[in-house]
Design an enzyme around this catalytic site. Structure first.
Site, mmCIF file in Angstrom:
data_model
loop_
_atom_site.group_PDB
_atom_site.id
_atom_site.type_symbol
_atom_site.label_atom_id
_atom_site.label_comp_id
_atom_site.label_asym_id
_atom_site.label_seq_id
_atom_site.Cartn_x
_atom_site.Cartn_y
_atom_site.Cartn_z
ATOM 1 N N GLU A 119 -20.662 135.214 16.181
ATOM 2 C CA GLU A 119 -19.208 134.890 16.169
ATOM 3 C C GLU A 119 -18.655 134.919 14.738
ATOM 4 O O GLU A 119 -17.745 134.159 14.401
ATOM 5 C CB GLU A 119 -18.920 133.518 16.806
ATOM 6 C CG GLU A 119 -19.202 133.418 18.281
ATOM 7 C CD GLU A 119 -18.352 134.309 19.172
ATOM 8 O OE1 GLU A 119 -18.799 134.610 20.286
ATOM 9 O OE2 GLU A 119 -17.248 134.733 18.757
HETATM 10 C C1 LIG Z 1 -28.924 136.741 19.468
HETATM 11 C C2 LIG Z 1 -27.676 137.485 19.050
HETATM 12 C C3 LIG Z 1 -26.610 137.566 19.924
HETATM 13 C C4 LIG Z 1 -25.457 138.265 19.561
HETATM 14 N N1 LIG Z 1 -24.421 138.339 20.457
HETATM 15 C C5 LIG Z 1 -23.344 139.093 20.161
HETATM 16 C C6 LIG Z 1 -22.286 139.274 21.112
HETATM 17 O O1 LIG Z 1 -22.340 138.743 22.236
HETATM 18 N N2 LIG Z 1 -21.216 140.042 20.774
HETATM 19 C C7 LIG Z 1 -21.144 140.641 19.545
HETATM 20 O O2 LIG Z 1 -20.152 141.344 19.284
HETATM 21 N N3 LIG Z 1 -22.118 140.482 18.623
HETATM 22 C C8 LIG Z 1 -23.221 139.731 18.893
HETATM 23 N N4 LIG Z 1 -24.226 139.587 17.965
HETATM 24 C C9 LIG Z 1 -24.076 140.247 16.666
HETATM 25 C C10 LIG Z 1 -23.655 139.253 15.595
HETATM 26 O O3 LIG Z 1 -22.297 138.918 15.761
HETATM 27 C C11 LIG Z 1 -23.937 139.901 14.225
HETATM 28 O O4 LIG Z 1 -25.352 139.881 14.045
HETATM 29 C C12 LIG Z 1 -23.237 139.145 13.109
HETATM 30 O O5 LIG Z 1 -21.847 139.330 13.180
HETATM 31 C C13 LIG Z 1 -23.706 139.611 11.711
HETATM 32 O O6 LIG Z 1 -23.617 141.003 11.589
HETATM 33 P P1 LIG Z 1 -24.898 141.811 11.096
HETATM 34 O O7 LIG Z 1 -26.072 141.370 11.888
HETATM 35 O O8 LIG Z 1 -24.546 143.246 11.104
HETATM 36 O O9 LIG Z 1 -25.132 141.297 9.607
HETATM 37 P P2 LIG Z 1 -24.539 141.929 8.286
HETATM 38 O O10 LIG Z 1 -23.076 142.229 8.452
HETATM 39 O O11 LIG Z 1 -25.422 143.031 7.816
HETATM 40 O O12 LIG Z 1 -24.666 140.689 7.292
HETATM 41 C C14 LIG Z 1 -25.844 140.428 6.525
HETATM 42 C C15 LIG Z 1 -25.519 139.320 5.529
HETATM 43 O O13 LIG Z 1 -24.495 139.772 4.621
HETATM 44 C C16 LIG Z 1 -23.379 138.891 4.663
HETATM 45 N N5 LIG Z 1 -22.159 139.685 4.556
HETATM 46 C C17 LIG Z 1 -21.817 140.782 5.266
HETATM 47 N N6 LIG Z 1 -20.604 141.218 4.910
HETATM 48 C C18 LIG Z 1 -20.161 140.382 3.941
HETATM 49 C C19 LIG Z 1 -18.968 140.296 3.167
HETATM 50 N N7 LIG Z 1 -17.939 141.134 3.334
HETATM 51 N N8 LIG Z 1 -18.858 139.311 2.279
HETATM 52 C C20 LIG Z 1 -19.851 138.420 2.109
HETATM 53 N N9 LIG Z 1 -21.006 138.442 2.808
HETATM 54 C C21 LIG Z 1 -21.159 139.404 3.711
HETATM 55 C C22 LIG Z 1 -23.468 138.185 6.019
HETATM 56 O O14 LIG Z 1 -22.818 136.921 5.985
HETATM 57 C C23 LIG Z 1 -24.977 138.058 6.198
HETATM 58 O O15 LIG Z 1 -25.447 136.931 5.507
HETATM 59 C C24 LIG Z 1 -25.377 138.886 18.294
HETATM 60 C C25 LIG Z 1 -26.453 138.782 17.393
HETATM 61 C C26 LIG Z 1 -27.593 138.105 17.769
HETATM 62 C C27 LIG Z 1 -28.746 138.032 16.781
#
Ligand SMILES: Cc1cc2nc3c(=O)[nH]c(=O)nc-3n(C[C@H](O)[C@H](O)[C@H](O)COP(=O)(O)OP(=O)(O)OC[C@H]3O[C@@H](n4cnc5c(N)ncnc54)[C@H](O)[C@@H]3O)c2cc1C
Length: 368
Positions: free
Chosen positions: A171
């Site tokens: 979220e």
């Molecule tokens: C069990 C599970 C259930 C999920 N369910 C859903 C769902 O139902 N619907 C859905 O849409 N998604 C879902 N997700 C996806 C989840 O929303 C994403 O994993 C999350 O938004 C983070 O994105 P990412 O994994 O690509 O991390 P990344 O975007 O790669 O982030 C990696 C790190 O970098 C930081 N970061 C990234 N961009 C920035 C920035 N601009 N400034 C500062 N820091 C930054 C982040 O805070 C994090 O610490 C789910 C994930 C999991 C693991």
């Protein structure tokens, strides 16, 4: 997944064509609000499980619940769970009451819902951060109270720990939610929807509470002292820091990647105030209603307030020491120190909370 040229029946279109981004963003706001209730409820369950274990596990001839350091953990866990629940109640109350008030002409339309969720998007993001971090802190301490068994998959804390961890990621990660909440509040202030200017002017005029309700929608000028006046002072620190950041960083560079640390520190101050104030307002209502258990509620609020004071002091140091010239830092710190409430002795308060938690087996399910 990419969808391209997919035919959608007219009756399945959500909102206006070409405005799907607003629907998607509001879905996130709603998800963050609901997550805060989920995190708060699970935190209470963790407290109950940990309390029970602490009364059953014996070491050195005693249940570990007899030891002061275990009691301290139970009290801190209880205050975090109570504060998380207060934030969840307040945030959902703000959204639901606003929806009830939209026009008094039947159920709210999709546009009413989208506008309300947009209006409270900063609160939803702050609630998500506050409650998920409370839930994570409880899961971590539960594992510690279970000792070596907590590390084993055969006992519940290992699962609690893993499940809690995702709530800081989905979220919108807590980093993104912090940046989002602070940016949303500044943008609303720049548009004139939040009156930050009067609040900042009131800092030098030393007006007692002029404009300080701008940070949130409720005024905390009622209930029990000294927390009520302490929260007003913490808001002054927030506006002092907003002013310092606004003077130190050009407006159009405020949201650049290399200024994120300032935005996140400001967000942390706002989130701590939101948490402490939500808890305080709930206890003040509890006391006004003469409901039973108000001594416990007040003690929980005191522990929560002290934690917020410490965090706010530390974030203020971060911001001011980075922005101030060497000679100015002392005067900035002296300036905010008059608003930073003195530390309250909490050893007795924690012992009282721990005794109550052990008597009840956690927090009462029906606490007002
Ligand atoms: C069990 C599970 C259930 C999920 N369910 C859903 C769902 O139902 N619907 C859905 O849409 N998604 C879902 N997700 C996806 C989840 O929303 C994403 O994993 C999350 O938004 C983070 O994105 P990412 O994994 O690509 O991390 P990344 O975007 O790669 O982030 C990696 C790190 O970098 C930081 N970061 C990234 N961009 C920035 C920035 N601009 N400034 C500062 N820091 C930054 C982040 O805070 C994090 O610490 C789910 C994930 C999991 C693991």
């Amino acid at each position: 997944m990419q969808l391209d040229d997919v035919a959608i029946p007219v009756e399945n279109v959500l909102g206006a064509v070409g405005k799907g981004h607003k629907v998607a963003m509001c879905t996130l706001n709603l998800g963050r609000m609901k997550m805060s209730a989920n995190c708060a409820g699970t935190a209470k369950k963790i407290l109950a499980t940990t309390t029970q274990y602490a009364t059953e596990r014996r070491q050195f001839g005693h249940p570990i619940a007899d030891f002061g350091l275990i009691q301290r953990k139970l009290a801190d866990m209880a205050s975090r769970a109570y504060a998380a629940e207060s934030v969840a109640y307040r945030t959902s109350g703000l959204v639901y009451h606003a929806l009830e008030d939209t026009d008094g002409m039947g159920p709210p339309t999709l546009d009413d819902k989208l506008n309300t969720l947009t209006e409270f998007s900063a609160e939803c993001a702050m609630a998500k951060v506050f409650t998920s971090e409370a839930y994570n802190a409880l899961a971590d301490e539960a594992l510690q109270v279970f000792g070596g068994y907590g590390f084993s998959e055969e006992y519940s804390p290992a699962r609690m720990y893993r499940d809690s961890r995702i709530t800081r990621i989905y979220e919108g990660t807590n980093e993104i939610c912090r940046l989002y909440a602070q940016r949303a509040m500044l943008r609303r202030a720049w548009k004139g929807d939040l009156d930050f200017d009067s609040a900042i002017e009131a800092l030098s005029a030393e007006a007692p509470n002029g404009g300080l309700e701008a940070l949130q929608h409720a005024d905390s000028n009622w209930g029990f002292e000294p927390i009520a006046s302490g929260i007003r002072d913490l808001k002054k620190i927030y506006f002092y820091l907003v002013q310092a950041v606004s003077e130190g960083i050009e407006k159009d560079r405020m949201f650049d990647a290399d200024n994120q640390q300032y935005m996140a520190s400001l967000a942390d101050v706002a989130i701590e105030i939101f948490g402490a104030e939500s808890t305080y307002l709930r206890v003040a209502k509890h006391k006004l209603a003469g409901a039973p258990g108000s001594d416990l509620a007040e003690a929980l609020a005191r522990i929560c307030f002290q934690r917020s004071v410490e965090r706010i002091g530390s974030e203020a140091n971060e911001i001011l020491s980075a922005l101030a010239e060497h000679g100015d830092l002392r005067s900035h710190l002296d300036h905010i120190s008059k608003w930073l409430p003195l530390p309250a002795g909490l050893i007795e308060t924690r012992a009282f909370v721990a005794r109550s938690v052990l008597d009840i087996g956690g927090l009462p399910a029906s606490m007002t």
